[in-house]
Design a protein around this motif. Sequence first.
Motif, PDB file in Angstrom:
ATOM      1  N   GLU A 272       0.830  -1.210   0.000  1.00 38.03           N
ATOM      2  CA  GLU A 272       0.000   0.000   0.000  1.00 38.03           C
ATOM      3  C   GLU A 272       0.862   1.257   0.000  1.00 38.03           C
ATOM      4  O   GLU A 272       0.546   2.239  -0.668  1.00 38.03           O
ATOM      5  CB  GLU A 272      -0.936   0.002   1.214  1.00 38.03           C
ATOM      6  N   TRP A 273       1.958   1.233   0.753  1.00 40.00           N
ATOM      7  CA  TRP A 273       2.849   2.392   0.769  1.00 40.00           C
ATOM      8  C   TRP A 273       3.454   2.641  -0.609  1.00 40.00           C
ATOM      9  O   TRP A 273       3.510   3.775  -1.091  1.00 40.00           O
ATOM     10  CB  TRP A 273       3.971   2.183   1.793  1.00 40.00           C
ATOM     11  N   ILE A 274       3.914   1.561  -1.265  1.00 39.43           N
ATOM     12  CA  ILE A 274       4.539   1.709  -2.587  1.00 39.43           C
ATOM     13  C   ILE A 274       3.504   2.150  -3.616  1.00 39.43           C
ATOM     14  O   ILE A 274       3.724   3.098  -4.390  1.00 39.43           O
ATOM     15  CB  ILE A 274       5.201   0.380  -3.028  1.00 39.43           C
ATOM     16  N   GLY A 275       2.363   1.468  -3.644  1.00 42.75           N
ATOM     17  CA  GLY A 275       1.315   1.849  -4.591  1.00 42.75           C
ATOM     18  C   GLY A 275       0.802   3.238  -4.323  1.00 42.75           C
ATOM     19  O   GLY A 275       0.540   4.015  -5.259  1.00 42.75           O
ATOM     20  N   GLY A 276       0.670   3.590  -3.043  1.00 42.46           N
ATOM     21  CA  GLY A 276       0.217   4.926  -2.689  1.00 42.46           C
ATOM     22  C   GLY A 276       1.190   5.995  -3.152  1.00 42.46           C
ATOM     23  O   GLY A 276       0.777   7.067  -3.623  1.00 42.46           O
ATOM     24  N   ALA A 277       2.486   5.725  -3.027  1.00 44.05           N
ATOM     25  CA  ALA A 277       3.494   6.691  -3.485  1.00 44.05           C
ATOM     26  C   ALA A 277       3.361   6.930  -4.986  1.00 44.05           C
ATOM     27  O   ALA A 277       3.489   8.065  -5.466  1.00 44.05           O
ATOM     28  CB  ALA A 277       4.891   6.186  -3.144  1.00 44.05           C
ATOM     29  N   MET A 278       3.080   5.868  -5.728  1.00 39.57           N
ATOM     30  CA  MET A 278       2.890   6.014  -7.181  1.00 39.57           C
ATOM     31  C   MET A 278       1.662   6.866  -7.491  1.00 39.57           C
ATOM     32  O   MET A 278       1.699   7.754  -8.364  1.00 39.57           O
ATOM     33  CB  MET A 278       2.729   4.629  -7.831  1.00 39.57           C
ATOM     34  N   ILE A 279       0.571   6.613  -6.776  1.00 34.65           N
ATOM     35  CA  ILE A 279      -0.670   7.340  -7.037  1.00 34.65           C
ATOM     36  C   ILE A 279      -0.535   8.812  -6.652  1.00 34.65           C
ATOM     37  O   ILE A 279      -0.986   9.710  -7.369  1.00 34.65           O
ATOM     38  CB  ILE A 279      -1.844   6.676  -6.290  1.00 34.65           C
ATOM     39  N   VAL A 280       0.101   9.070  -5.505  1.00 31.17           N
ATOM     40  CA  VAL A 280       0.319  10.456  -5.085  1.00 31.17           C
ATOM     41  C   VAL A 280       1.197  11.191  -6.094  1.00 31.17           C
ATOM     42  O   VAL A 280       0.934  12.338  -6.455  1.00 31.17           O
ATOM     43  CB  VAL A 280       0.948  10.496  -3.677  1.00 31.17           C
ATOM     44  N   THR A 281       2.244  10.515  -6.575  1.00 32.23           N
ATOM     45  CA  THR A 281       3.103  11.129  -7.591  1.00 32.23           C
ATOM     46  C   THR A 281       2.327  11.420  -8.860  1.00 32.23           C
ATOM     47  O   THR A 281       2.494  12.481  -9.495  1.00 32.23           O
ATOM     48  CB  THR A 281       4.299  10.195  -7.910  1.00 32.23           C
ATOM     49  N   ALA A 282       1.446  10.482  -9.243  1.00 28.24           N
ATOM     50  CA  ALA A 282       0.609  10.705 -10.428  1.00 28.24           C
ATOM     51  C   ALA A 282      -0.281  11.930 -10.227  1.00 28.24           C
ATOM     52  O   ALA A 282      -0.500  12.714 -11.155  1.00 28.24           O
ATOM     53  CB  ALA A 282      -0.237   9.468 -10.708  1.00 28.24           C
ATOM     54  N   SER A 283      -0.807  12.108  -9.013  1.00 27.43           N
ATOM     55  CA  SER A 283      -1.635  13.272  -8.721  1.00 27.43           C
ATOM     56  C   SER A 283      -0.844  14.566  -8.876  1.00 27.43           C
ATOM     57  O   SER A 283      -1.336  15.549  -9.414  1.00 27.43           O
ATOM     58  CB  SER A 283      -2.203  13.176  -7.302  1.00 27.43           C
ATOM     59  N   LEU A 284       0.405  14.541  -8.420  1.00 29.21           N
ATOM     60  CA  LEU A 284       1.252  15.725  -8.544  1.00 29.21           C
ATOM     61  C   LEU A 284       1.521  16.045 -10.011  1.00 29.21           C
ATOM     62  O   LEU A 284       1.496  17.219 -10.408  1.00 29.21           O
ATOM     63  CB  LEU A 284       2.568  15.502  -7.790  1.00 29.21           C
ATOM     64  N   PHE A 285       1.761  15.030 -10.815  1.00 26.46           N
ATOM     65  CA  PHE A 285       1.998  15.258 -12.234  1.00 26.46           C
ATOM     66  C   PHE A 285       0.738  15.712 -12.955  1.00 26.46           C
ATOM     67  O   PHE A 285       0.810  16.434 -13.944  1.00 26.46           O
ATOM     68  CB  PHE A 285       2.578  13.994 -12.895  1.00 26.46           C
ATOM     69  N   SER A 286      -0.424  15.261 -12.469  1.00 27.37           N
ATOM     70  CA  SER A 286      -1.668  15.701 -13.102  1.00 27.37           C
ATOM     71  C   SER A 286      -1.859  17.200 -12.894  1.00 27.37           C
ATOM     72  O   SER A 286      -2.388  17.903 -13.764  1.00 27.37           O
ATOM     73  CB  SER A 286      -2.871  14.948 -12.521  1.00 27.37           C
ATOM     74  N   ALA A 287      -1.426  17.715 -11.749  1.00 24.62           N
ATOM     75  CA  ALA A 287      -1.494  19.165 -11.516  1.00 24.62           C
ATOM     76  C   ALA A 287      -0.539  19.893 -12.444  1.00 24.62           C
ATOM     77  O   ALA A 287      -0.859  20.953 -12.983  1.00 24.62           O
ATOM     78  CB  ALA A 287      -1.152  19.468 -10.054  1.00 24.62           C
ATOM     79  N   ARG A 288       0.654  19.322 -12.647  1.00 25.77           N
ATOM     80  CA  ARG A 288       1.618  19.926 -13.572  1.00 25.77           C
ATOM     81  C   ARG A 288       1.060  19.943 -14.993  1.00 25.77           C
ATOM     82  O   ARG A 288       1.252  20.904 -15.737  1.00 25.77           O
ATOM     83  CB  ARG A 288       2.907  19.096 -13.528  1.00 25.77           C
ATOM     84  N   MET A 289       0.320  18.893 -15.339  1.00 22.95           N
ATOM     85  CA  MET A 289      -0.275  18.789 -16.668  1.00 22.95           C
ATOM     86  C   MET A 289      -1.305  19.881 -16.893  1.00 22.95           C
ATOM     87  O   MET A 289      -1.436  20.442 -17.975  1.00 22.95           O
ATOM     88  CB  MET A 289      -0.926  17.420 -16.825  1.00 22.95           C
ATOM     89  N   ALA A 290      -2.063  20.218 -15.815  1.00 23.50           N
ATOM     90  CA  ALA A 290      -3.156  21.180 -15.947  1.00 23.50           C
ATOM     91  C   ALA A 290      -2.695  22.612 -15.780  1.00 23.50           C
ATOM     92  O   ALA A 290      -3.437  23.539 -16.048  1.00 23.50           O
ATOM     93  CB  ALA A 290      -4.218  20.880 -14.895  1.00 23.50           C
ATOM     94  N   SER A 291      -1.468  22.815 -15.293  1.00 27.32           N
ATOM     95  CA  SER A 291      -1.009  24.172 -14.994  1.00 27.32           C
ATOM     96  C   SER A 291      -0.400  24.827 -16.222  1.00 27.32           C
ATOM     97  O   SER A 291      -0.168  24.204 -17.228  1.00 27.32           O
ATOM     98  CB  SER A 291       0.022  24.141 -13.884  1.00 27.32           C
TER      99      SER A 291
END
Length: 291
Positions: A272-291
């Motif tokens: 869960e920690w590893i998968g969660g880190a991937m998902i959180v990172t994806a969320s951060l990149f999604s913000a970069r994509m929209a900015s």
Amino acid sequence: MKGATGVGEHRTAVIGLVTGALIWGLIWYPYRILRDAGIDGILAPTITYSLAFVIGLVFFRRWAVGLTFSWPLVGLALAAAGCNLGYVLAAMNGIVVRVLLLFYLSPLWTVLFSRVLLGERLNRFGAFVVLLSLCGAATILWEPGTNIPVPQTKADWLGLVAGFSFALFNVLSRYARAIAIETKSMVSFAGVAIVGTIMLFFGWGEAVLPATGSAWSLLAVVGLVLVTVNLIVQYGLVRIPANRAIVIMLSEVGFAAIGAWLLAGEAIGLREWIGGAMIVTASLFSARMAS
């Protein structure tokens, strides 16, 4: 003076977003108290969001000015219902952090909805978000002895549905830019209340009203909290750039993890920690994509 005011507003906006993340990270706890008091998992959010709508009539007095029927409004109401009912039901009965991590697969669905509803092309950030989100989900959902990483419990499925609905709500909100934020808030409250009532009417829950004053008091407090957190998060979102706001709001995962450990004795494993880190990172990149 103007610069000092700007700094003060920025600091207040950050505090507002952190407070919102804290509240959303712990909102599952009062619903679990209500569950333990014998209140149905559909009835509880139906009542709290109905109360939030009534309270919102005081805070959002002009929400209905110029309001006309439109399909985006219907979509917003249904998406809000799927998001909030799904999340509450999942968090009431599942592992909180696992549910929240699956909920935060929403950037994956956001990329897809943005392509369909807004015509946005999938750039390198979008492709990376899709791939990383899928890898994170697969890591969390994979169980030894299984071939395909799929949701294992009803709570897993509800967490996915909630995140899917959350992404749809956000994209529809961008699509319907002309609709005031206050109107969207009230429509979302109404959507949860109406859909919850329909589900109860058709027997998808137990419509047995609370019998104690303490239960009603807690329901009223949660309803007030829902309106308040909506107000303070809105204040922050209009003053903080999207790519910074998502970083702050992702602290919700940390608050939920600490809260689940302290309040419910829950702990999450390495996957869960590893998968969660991937998902959180994806969320951060999604913000970069929209900015």
